[in-house]
Motif scaffolding. Structure first.
Motif, short mmCIF file in Angstrom:
data_model
loop_
_atom_site.label_atom_id
_atom_site.label_comp_id
_atom_site.label_asym_id
_atom_site.label_seq_id
_atom_site.Cartn_x
_atom_site.Cartn_y
_atom_site.Cartn_z
N ALA A 274 1.05 4.03 9.40
CA ALA A 274 2.31 4.59 9.18
C ALA A 274 3.26 4.07 10.28
O ALA A 274 4.77 3.70 9.94
N ARG A 275 2.99 3.60 11.16
CA ARG A 275 3.95 3.16 12.51
C ARG A 275 4.27 1.76 11.87
O ARG A 275 5.33 1.43 12.03
N ASP A 276 3.34 0.87 11.37
CA ASP A 276 3.62 -0.30 11.07
C ASP A 276 4.69 -0.37 9.76
O ASP A 276 5.37 -1.19 9.79
N ALA A 277 4.42 0.78 8.95
CA ALA A 277 5.39 0.68 7.62
C ALA A 277 6.71 1.36 8.11
O ALA A 277 7.37 1.48 7.00
N GLY A 278 6.86 1.71 9.33
CA GLY A 278 8.10 2.23 9.50
C GLY A 278 8.44 3.71 9.26
O GLY A 278 9.46 4.23 8.90
N LEU B 127 0.73 -1.23 0.01
CA LEU B 127 0.17 0.00 0.06
C LEU B 127 0.86 1.30 0.04
O LEU B 127 0.71 2.43 -0.76
N VAL B 128 2.02 1.43 1.00
CA VAL B 128 2.65 2.54 1.06
C VAL B 128 3.60 2.71 -0.37
O VAL B 128 3.78 3.87 -0.77
N ALA B 129 4.09 1.56 -1.01
CA ALA B 129 4.86 1.60 -2.03
C ALA B 129 3.89 2.34 -3.30
O ALA B 129 4.60 3.19 -4.06
N GLU B 130 2.66 2.66 -3.22
CA GLU B 130 1.84 3.02 -4.21
C GLU B 130 1.63 4.54 -3.87
O GLU B 130 1.08 5.20 -4.76
N LEU B 131 1.91 5.22 -2.87
CA LEU B 131 1.87 6.27 -2.55
C LEU B 131 2.97 7.52 -3.13
O LEU B 131 4.06 6.72 -3.41
N THR B 132 2.55 8.43 -3.36
CA THR B 132 3.59 9.37 -3.65
C THR B 132 4.39 9.69 -2.63
O THR B 132 3.96 9.54 -1.39
N ARG C 67 3.46 10.14 1.12
CA ARG C 67 4.38 9.28 2.59
C ARG C 67 4.60 10.36 3.46
O ARG C 67 4.79 9.96 4.71
N GLU C 68 5.19 11.42 2.96
CA GLU C 68 5.50 12.45 4.12
C GLU C 68 4.33 12.79 5.25
O GLU C 68 4.36 12.93 6.28
N VAL C 69 3.06 12.94 4.22
CA VAL C 69 1.95 13.37 5.15
C VAL C 69 1.64 12.03 5.98
O VAL C 69 1.11 12.49 7.34
N LEU C 70 1.69 11.04 5.40
CA LEU C 70 1.39 9.82 6.45
C LEU C 70 2.20 9.76 7.47
O LEU C 70 1.90 9.39 8.77
N GLY C 71 3.43 10.02 7.46
CA GLY C 71 4.37 9.95 8.67
C GLY C 71 3.97 11.13 9.59
O GLY C 71 4.35 10.64 10.80
N LYS D 208 -5.53 18.96 4.42
CA LYS D 208 -6.58 18.23 4.23
C LYS D 208 -7.15 17.35 3.13
O LYS D 208 -7.46 16.20 3.36
N GLY D 209 -6.90 17.70 2.00
CA GLY D 209 -6.93 16.94 0.68
C GLY D 209 -6.30 15.71 0.52
O GLY D 209 -6.46 14.71 0.33
N TYR D 210 -4.85 16.09 1.04
CA TYR D 210 -4.07 14.66 1.19
C TYR D 210 -4.51 13.66 2.09
O TYR D 210 -4.50 12.60 1.74
N VAL D 211 -4.89 14.11 3.40
CA VAL D 211 -5.48 13.04 4.25
C VAL D 211 -6.72 12.38 3.79
O VAL D 211 -6.79 11.35 4.08
N SER D 212 -7.35 13.21 3.33
CA SER D 212 -8.67 12.45 2.65
C SER D 212 -8.54 11.50 1.71
O SER D 212 -9.03 10.50 1.54
N ARG D 213 -7.41 11.67 0.65
CA ARG D 213 -7.07 10.82 -0.31
C ARG D 213 -6.18 9.58 0.27
O ARG D 213 -6.40 8.38 -0.05
N LEU D 214 -5.47 10.02 1.31
CA LEU D 214 -4.89 8.90 2.06
C LEU D 214 -5.75 7.85 2.63
O LEU D 214 -5.53 6.62 2.51
#
Length: 224
Positions: free
Chosen positions: A217-221, A159-164, A168-172, A195-201
């Motif tokens: 995000a924690r699981d993904a390191g 899942l994380v590999a498919e993110l831009t 990934r920065e926002v997810l972290g 807010k847009g990034y969070v909604s898409r994530l």
């Protein structure tokens, strides 16, 4: 005399706790607010699920440790419904392992049973509006207590590999328990953009709320 609150603006709340005195205490506090209605109570998770399907509350205050079907199982079942209410875990200690498990199961946050009465009403309104009922400090403590695996599980890594890179920065940042305003300041973005990034994530990661995304995000390191 204050005018009555329109029915469509009244927050419908279900109380779930195996201690009748806790339900009575919460009801007493919440019913002092004109825009909150306690539509029912339940003493275990199975009864809570049935009550949700019958009464259609917007917010469920869910005790986690109950005999029979506990709050964790009930939370998972309720949040899997097509149009679930916001389930807010009730707990005594905010570092309880049960809290982390409830958040992973889809809870929108948690409230300490020691929450001051003057704060409880506002926090129920926050949950009804679709926001996470969880302080940033509490988020960081929970994430720290929930150690990430040495390597992320394959589904998480995929899942994380498919993110831009920016996603990934926002997810972290979500994993660090930051608010939209704090993320905006850290990444030099506007709050509207965050807010847009969070909604898409949330859609991309199939997470029910930002707290679930933070745990992923924690699981993904992605957090230190």
């Amino acid at each position: 005399m204050c005018p009555p609150v329109p029915a469509d603006r009244v927050v419908r709340v279900l109380l779930v706790d195996d201690e009748a005195m806790v339900c009575a205490y919460l009801r007493t506090i919440l019913t002092t607010a004109a825009d909150i209605e306690v539509v029912g109570t339940a003493a275990d998770g199975a009864a809570a699920f049935d009550a949700v399907t019958r009464l259609r509350p917007q917010v469920v205050l869910m005790d986690l440790r109950m005999p029979g079907t506990d709050g964790l199982v009930a939370t998972e079942r309720i949040t899997a419904l097509p149009e679930p209410p916001a389930v807010v875990a009730l707990t005594t200690f905010d570092t309880d392992e049960y809290v982390t498990r409830a958040l992973r199961a889809g809870a929108a946050g948690f409230l300490l049973k020691s929450t001051p009465p003057e704060d409880l009403i506002g926090l129920v309104r926050v949950a009804a509006d679709g926001h996470t009922v969880l302080s940033a400090a509490a988020t960081r403590r929970l994430l720290a207590a929930s150690a990430a695996p040495a390597a992320p599980p394959e589904p998480v890594a995929r899942l994380v590999a498919e993110l831009t890179d920016r996603e990934r920065e926002v997810l972290g940042c979500l994993g660090a328990g930051l608010s939209n305003a704090a993320i905006a300041a850290r990444l030099y973005l506007s709050e509207a953009t965050v807010k847009g990034y969070v909604s898409r994530l949330l859609v991309k990661l199939a997470c029910r709320n930002r707290t679930q995304a933070g745990l992923l995000a924690r699981d993904a390191g992605l957090t230190s």
